[in-house]
Design an enzyme around this catalytic site. Structure first.
Site, short mmCIF file in Angstrom:
data_model
loop_
_atom_site.label_atom_id
_atom_site.label_comp_id
_atom_site.label_asym_id
_atom_site.label_seq_id
_atom_site.Cartn_x
_atom_site.Cartn_y
_atom_site.Cartn_z
N GLY A 55 -7.18 19.04 -19.86
CA GLY A 55 -7.43 18.31 -17.61
C GLY A 55 -6.72 17.51 -17.51
O GLY A 55 -6.02 16.58 -18.49
N CYS A 82 -8.85 18.41 -26.36
CA CYS A 82 -8.38 16.78 -25.28
C CYS A 82 -9.08 16.77 -24.44
O CYS A 82 -10.09 16.27 -24.76
CB CYS A 82 -6.69 17.84 -25.18
SG CYS A 82 -5.74 16.44 -24.29
N TYR A 83 -9.04 16.57 -22.58
CA TYR A 83 -9.65 16.35 -21.86
C TYR A 83 -11.41 16.65 -22.50
O TYR A 83 -12.20 16.06 -22.01
CB TYR A 83 -9.51 17.09 -20.75
CG TYR A 83 -10.25 15.92 -19.66
CD1 TYR A 83 -10.23 14.78 -18.98
CD2 TYR A 83 -11.34 17.14 -19.31
CE1 TYR A 83 -10.90 14.55 -17.98
CE2 TYR A 83 -11.89 16.59 -18.34
CZ TYR A 83 -11.87 15.72 -17.49
OH TYR A 83 -12.16 14.73 -16.62
N HIS A 169 -3.97 19.86 -29.15
CA HIS A 169 -4.04 21.45 -28.65
C HIS A 169 -3.83 22.76 -29.80
O HIS A 169 -2.61 22.79 -29.98
CB HIS A 169 -2.63 21.80 -27.21
CG HIS A 169 -3.13 20.61 -26.29
ND1 HIS A 169 -4.02 20.96 -25.23
CD2 HIS A 169 -2.66 18.97 -25.75
CE1 HIS A 169 -4.04 20.58 -24.35
NE2 HIS A 169 -3.36 19.29 -24.96
N GLU A 171 -3.83 25.49 -29.01
CA GLU A 171 -3.53 26.94 -28.08
C GLU A 171 -2.25 27.32 -28.38
O GLU A 171 -1.43 27.84 -28.17
CB GLU A 171 -4.25 27.45 -27.28
CG GLU A 171 -4.26 25.93 -26.05
CD GLU A 171 -4.70 24.19 -25.85
OE1 GLU A 171 -5.14 24.45 -27.41
OE2 GLU A 171 -4.40 23.84 -25.07
N SER A 223 3.95 51.68 -7.88
CA SER A 223 5.59 51.07 -7.23
C SER A 223 6.83 51.74 -8.58
O SER A 223 7.82 51.82 -9.06
CB SER A 223 5.74 49.63 -7.29
OG SER A 223 5.46 48.70 -8.92
N GLY A 224 6.14 51.92 -10.15
CA GLY A 224 6.96 52.42 -10.85
C GLY A 224 6.72 50.88 -12.78
O GLY A 224 7.73 51.49 -13.22
N VAL A 226 4.85 47.78 -14.65
CA VAL A 226 4.06 48.00 -15.40
C VAL A 226 2.68 48.39 -14.82
O VAL A 226 1.74 48.65 -15.12
CB VAL A 226 4.21 47.19 -16.56
CG1 VAL A 226 3.55 47.31 -17.81
CG2 VAL A 226 5.96 47.31 -17.51
N ASP A 227 2.81 47.23 -14.05
CA ASP A 227 0.74 46.63 -14.43
C ASP A 227 0.45 48.52 -13.72
O ASP A 227 -0.76 49.13 -13.42
CB ASP A 227 0.32 46.29 -13.04
CG ASP A 227 1.00 44.49 -13.71
OD1 ASP A 227 1.56 44.94 -15.34
OD2 ASP A 227 1.25 43.27 -13.25
N SER A 228 1.07 49.11 -12.24
CA SER A 228 0.37 49.77 -11.75
C SER A 228 0.66 51.02 -12.11
O SER A 228 -0.50 52.02 -12.56
CB SER A 228 0.79 49.75 -10.43
OG SER A 228 2.42 50.51 -10.41
N SER A 229 1.44 51.11 -13.11
CA SER A 229 1.65 52.69 -14.00
C SER A 229 0.63 52.75 -14.78
O SER A 229 0.17 53.88 -15.20
CB SER A 229 2.88 52.72 -14.64
OG SER A 229 4.03 52.48 -13.76
N LYS A 370 -0.56 40.44 -18.86
CA LYS A 370 0.50 41.45 -19.30
C LYS A 370 1.29 41.74 -20.77
O LYS A 370 0.45 42.84 -20.68
CB LYS A 370 2.23 40.40 -18.95
CG LYS A 370 2.96 41.28 -18.34
CD LYS A 370 2.65 41.84 -17.56
CE LYS A 370 3.54 42.37 -17.18
NZ LYS A 370 3.52 43.34 -15.10
#
Ligand code: XMP
Length: 514
Positions: A55, A82-83, A169, A171, A223-224, A226-229, A370
């Protein structure tokens, strides 16, 4: 779904999402919550472990993001990064202050003793540091496990209470053995079994959707993208033709895109759902006639989209569920999950459309990143070209045509873009570049073709690499690829006599051209 979970508590660090992703990559489910989340709520989730992120504050300052001592006394393993590490020490009675030497970048860390967290990690290991403060004195009962040349406490732990603090970190991929450390935390310290698998997730989600929807009806705006498909296919597998998908072709899609979407979701495709394609191209062109101002164009496209969708929804009548392809970063970016400020407003999280009569919203991808959405897509058997489609903005080519949008300009940019995409794919770069496309500048200039003078448009090619689309760098495309694309575009696309490559980053430019 009753599955083991790690909770990430967000103190506003820039890598908060990365922490969650790395944990999920260890096959353990993980969610991010703000540090303001009441402790009882966290307890009720029964997490296998808790991770405190980095942070921007100094934990000893008045009003700094903090947490209660109780968090460390629940018997649940806690890893502070870290923080988060400094805060753990501060709250439990250690001493944190400004470091005499600020560490930033790749720093060699020496692991001084054996520790569950550093099992199978090299004695000297490169880690990513970014801190102004440091832990000068650990809290009682903690022992120092690692140090660097300038940082006496690079890691400390109290094994009995399962509390671990690390200054760097893990990550971030620059921390060479960071994944091992996180893996050690979730498996060796928290005792997770690692049951977060995509196939199980898909199966469970489909079952849960089926139960929820019952004999009700669902509506999805497709919409075509990725997410909505992926959301639509998951719904279709769960409830078949109780689902209606409305696909509005606003005439601002990439070349052939409307037909490609129809091939997959339409009556000849593999799914049993009600598919409605609305060919509204001319409606949009009419509305956009003579409009040059970018924000105005966006508004017109957005409003018209809603009008068209609304008309279709009315024909369908009352539906029980509205399906949205919201994904996890949308939720976090909208300030609903973690601690980060609201970044984008063009996601529709929180702002539900009031023009469709529905009972409840279903967001089957709400907890996924994603790349996980893509994995679900593959798991569901969606064609790869759809699953790996690059991001495409809602207003479509409307934000890739500078000045007035006309059917003719749409044709030009569609053709040029299709050629550019072909050449990028031919060079094998299509999966490695973040986003790439052709845009149409509003600039015409004199050229010569054969023996004739031309006065035609300049097309701009754009390709960027980016992690989060908030900042981006222009991609270094091989000259051979660029010049081949440029040659083909001027030869094959009528009314173009110049091709430019956009070398600008974001900032100061944006990714789109509007
Ligand atoms: P800019 O041009 O702002 O774009 O640098 C950043 C990213 O956002 C996408 N973008 C949009 N996506 N609706 C969307 O769904 C929009 O209105 C929109 N505008 C920009 C853009 O493609 C890029 O990935």
């Amino acid at each position: 779904m009753n599955q083991e979970k790690i909770v990430v508590i967000d103190f506003g660090g820039q890598y908060n999402q990365l922490v969650a992703r790395r944990v999920r990559e260890c096959s353990v489910y993980c969610e991010i919550y703000s540090y303001r989340t009441p402790i009882d709520q966290i307890k009720a989730m029964d997490p296998k472990g808790i991770i405190l992120t980095g942070g921007p504050n100094s934990c000893y300052e008045e009003g700094a993001a903090s947490c209660s001592r109780e968090l460390f006394e629940m018997g649940i393993p806690v890893l502070g990064l870290c923080y988060g590490a400094q805060l753990m020490m501060h709250v439990l009675g250690g001493y944190v202050c400004k470091a005499p030497v600020r560490e930033y970048g790749k720093i060699e860390v020496t692991v001084d003793r054996t520790s569950k967290l550093f099992g199978n990690v090299s004695e000297k290991t490169i880690c990513w540091m970014s801190h102004n403060d440091y832990i000068e004195k650990t809290a009682p009962d903690f022992r120092i496990v690692a140090h660097t040349a300038d940082c006496p406490v690079a890691a400390a732990e109290c094994e009995e209470k399962k509390l671990y603090a690390i200054q760097f970190h893990p990550e971030v991929l620059h921390t060479q053995e960071g994944t091992k450390m996180l893996h050690n935390f979730v498996y060796k310290v928290c005792g997770c079994a690692g049951t977060w698998k995509m196939d199980a997730f898909v199966e469970n989600s489909i079952k849960a959707i089926r139960e929820k929807v019952g004999s009700g009806r669902a509506l999805c705006a497709l919409s075509g993208g990725v997410d909505s498909s992926v959301a639509a296919v998951m719904m279709a597998k769960a409830v078949g033709n109780q689902l209606t998908c409305v696909f509005v072709d606003h005439g601002l899609l990439r070349k052939n895109e409307g037909d490609e979407v129809e091939e997959v979701f339409g009556p000849n495709g593999p799914y049993h759902l009600n598919f409605v394609r609305v060919n509204a191209q001319q409606r949009f062109y009419d509305k956009l006639k003579g409009v040059e101002e970018p924000e105005r164009k966006r508004k017109i496209i957005g409003e018209e989209f809603i009008r068209v969708f609304e008309e279709e929804a009315k024909k369908i009548g009352k539906v029980d569920f509205l399906v949205q392809g919201t994904i996890y970063p949308d939720v976090v970016e909208s300030g609903l999950g973690g601690e980060s400020a609201v970044i984008k407003s063009h996601h529709n999280v929180g702002g539900l459309p009031d023009y469709v009569d529905f009972r409840e919203i279903i967001e089957p991808l709400r907890n996924l990143f994603k790349d996980e959405v893509r994995k679900v897509g593959i798991e569901l058997g969606i064609p790869e070209n759809l699953v790996y489609r690059q991001p495409f903005p809602g207003p479509g080519l409307g934000v890739r045509i500078v000045g007035e949008v006309t059917a003719e300009k749409v044709r030009i940019v569609q053709e040029a873009d299709a050629i550019y995409r072909e050449e990028i794919a031919r060079a094998g770069l299509d999966r490695s570049i973040g986003q790439y496309f052709a845009a149409l500048t509003n600039m015409r200039s004199v050229g010569v073709m054969g023996d004739e003078r031309t006065y035609d448009y300049a097309v701009a090619l754009r390709a960027v690499n980016t992690v989060d689309f908030m900042t981006a760098e222009a991609a270094e495309i091989p000259w051979e690829t660029l010049s081949r694309a440029a040659n083909r575009i001027v030869n094959e696309v009528k009314n173009v006599n110049r091709v430019l490559y956009d070398c600008t980053g974001k900032p100061p430019a944006t990714i789109e051209w509007e």
